[in-house]
Scaffold this active site. Structure first.
Site, PDB file in Angstrom:
ATOM      1  N   GLU A  42      42.283  37.333  37.905  1.00  0.00           N
ATOM      2  CA  GLU A  42      42.554  38.278  38.997  1.00  0.00           C
ATOM      3  C   GLU A  42      43.115  37.451  40.145  1.00  0.00           C
ATOM      4  O   GLU A  42      42.394  36.646  40.742  1.00  0.00           O
ATOM      5  CB  GLU A  42      41.250  38.969  39.409  1.00  0.00           C
ATOM      6  CG  GLU A  42      41.366  39.799  40.681  1.00  0.00           C
ATOM      7  CD  GLU A  42      39.998  40.202  41.230  1.00  0.00           C
ATOM      8  OE1 GLU A  42      39.050  40.419  40.432  1.00  0.00           O
ATOM      9  OE2 GLU A  42      39.876  40.301  42.452  1.00  0.00           O
ATOM     10  N   ARG A  46      45.276  37.837  48.880  1.00  0.00           N
ATOM     11  CA  ARG A  46      44.808  37.327  50.189  1.00  0.00           C
ATOM     12  C   ARG A  46      45.758  36.280  50.752  1.00  0.00           C
ATOM     13  O   ARG A  46      45.675  35.945  51.923  1.00  0.00           O
ATOM     14  CB  ARG A  46      43.416  36.705  50.046  1.00  0.00           C
ATOM     15  CG  ARG A  46      42.368  37.700  49.598  1.00  0.00           C
ATOM     16  CD  ARG A  46      41.017  37.036  49.388  1.00  0.00           C
ATOM     17  NE  ARG A  46      40.196  37.823  48.499  1.00  0.00           N
ATOM     18  CZ  ARG A  46      38.985  37.489  48.105  1.00  0.00           C
ATOM     19  NH1 ARG A  46      38.445  36.366  48.528  1.00  0.00           N
ATOM     20  NH2 ARG A  46      38.318  38.256  47.298  1.00  0.00           N
ATOM     21  N   THR A  69      42.074  42.141  45.574  1.00  0.00           N
ATOM     22  CA  THR A  69      42.154  42.484  46.996  1.00  0.00           C
ATOM     23  C   THR A  69      43.327  43.445  47.249  1.00  0.00           C
ATOM     24  O   THR A  69      44.082  43.291  48.212  1.00  0.00           O
ATOM     25  CB  THR A  69      42.273  41.225  47.896  1.00  0.00           C
ATOM     26  OG1 THR A  69      41.480  40.158  47.352  1.00  0.00           O
ATOM     27  CG2 THR A  69      41.743  41.505  49.296  1.00  0.00           C
ATOM     28  N   LYS A 129      33.980  47.722  40.011  1.00  0.00           N
ATOM     29  CA  LYS A 129      33.523  46.388  40.413  1.00  0.00           C
ATOM     30  C   LYS A 129      32.299  46.584  41.305  1.00  0.00           C
ATOM     31  O   LYS A 129      32.353  47.399  42.236  1.00  0.00           O
ATOM     32  CB  LYS A 129      34.660  45.739  41.178  1.00  0.00           C
ATOM     33  CG  LYS A 129      34.307  44.492  41.941  1.00  0.00           C
ATOM     34  CD  LYS A 129      35.583  43.788  42.353  1.00  0.00           C
ATOM     35  CE  LYS A 129      35.317  42.584  43.220  1.00  0.00           C
ATOM     36  NZ  LYS A 129      36.422  41.638  43.203  1.00  0.00           N
TER      37      LYS A 129
HETATM   38  O1  G3H Z   1      36.627  39.317  44.752  1.00  0.00           O
HETATM   39  C1  G3H Z   1      35.871  38.512  44.449  1.00  0.00           C
HETATM   40  C2  G3H Z   1      34.917  37.794  45.205  1.00  0.00           C
HETATM   41  O2  G3H Z   1      35.434  37.298  46.389  1.00  0.00           O
HETATM   42  C3  G3H Z   1      34.380  36.713  44.329  1.00  0.00           C
HETATM   43  O3  G3H Z   1      33.242  36.277  44.919  1.00  0.00           O
HETATM   44  P1  G3H Z   1      32.773  34.755  44.789  1.00  0.00           P
HETATM   45  O4  G3H Z   1      33.777  33.955  45.559  1.00  0.00           O
HETATM   46  O5  G3H Z   1      31.423  34.748  45.411  1.00  0.00           O
HETATM   47  O6  G3H Z   1      32.768  34.418  43.323  1.00  0.00           O
HETATM   48  C1  PYR Z   2      36.470  41.215  46.880  1.00  0.00           C
HETATM   49  C2  PYR Z   2      37.354  42.008  46.056  1.00  0.00           C
HETATM   50  O1  PYR Z   2      36.953  42.938  45.445  1.00  0.00           O
HETATM   51  C3  PYR Z   2      38.729  41.682  45.973  1.00  0.00           C
HETATM   52  O2  PYR Z   2      39.160  40.772  46.667  1.00  0.00           O
HETATM   53  O3  PYR Z   2      39.440  42.348  45.193  1.00  0.00           O
END
Ligand code: G3H
Ligand code: PYR
Length: 208
Positions: A42, A46, A69, A129
């Protein structure tokens, strides 16, 4: 088509979350992940490099790439055009889900409550999610949500690492999302050998 995709993600069992600063690192990163037994990623939007990195990874044979994101319909469209097969968002937005569905992209919206889960179900979503997973109670939260929503599957994300991933080997977890496998700094340093090793170790702990 999106059902098959969700089966593929379930088969891999792990979803690395990528924050990347240079699209030139994207292909070797995908190859390192695949070498470590993880054929998907994924790539978050960002950073400005996110979209081009999705395009680079989508050219890697057999590699499943999605966008993360995803906050707006414009980002959804741009990701789909770049080759994203799935779109992950931190929260639930019905408009985004509709757009993903009409574009043939698997929508994986974020939820943090039963109400959001119901809204996602109403929109036709079957995989959500759980974000931020650890802060929301982790595996216990998933087990609780599976009571009223046994047909839903969950991608827990947030606070999952090599030390606690085994706790998520429970019913209802489609795959586990983590940035632990490929930290941003490690990608920037092009340390792909370590990333492949971390992928291998994470998969092995996930299956233990
Ligand atoms: O979208 C995903 C999250 O930011 C992942 O979280 P993490 O960095 O704690 O694995
Ligand atoms: C945090 C999250 O769900 C994303 O960045 O897609």
């Amino acid at each position: 088509m999106t059902a098959e995709l969700s089966d593929s993600l379930a088969g891999i069992g792990v979803l690395p979350v990528i924050v990347i600063d240079d699209p030139r690192a994207a292909r070797p990163l995908a190859e390192a992940l695949r070498a470590g037994g993880v054929g998907c990623a994924e790539v978050t939007l960002r950073t400005p490099a996110g979209r081009d990195s999705i395009a680079e990874m989508s050219a890697v044979e057999g590699f499943l790439v999605g966008a993360g994101t995803v906050l707006t319909v414009e980002q959804l469209d741009a990701s789909a055009a770049a080759g994203a097969r799935f779109a992950v968002s931190p929260g639930f937005d019905g408009q985004l889900v509709d757009r993903a569905m009409s574009s043939g992209v698997l929508a994986i919206p974020g939820i943090a409550t039963a109400s959001e889960t119901m809204a996602a179900m109403r929109a036709g979503v079957r995989t959500v999610k759980l974000f931020p997973a650890a802060q929301l109670g982790g595996p216990a939260m998933i087990a609780a949500l599976r009571g009223p929503f046994p047909e839903m599957s969950f991608v827990p994300s947030g606070g999952i690492d090599i030390d606690n991933v085994a706790d998520y080997g429970i019913d209802g977890v489609l795959c586990v999302s983590t940035s632990w496998i490929a930290p941003r700094a490690m990608i920037a340093q092009r340390d792909f050998a370590t990333i492949a090793e971390r992928a291998r170790a994470f998969v092995s702990r996930r299956r233990s």
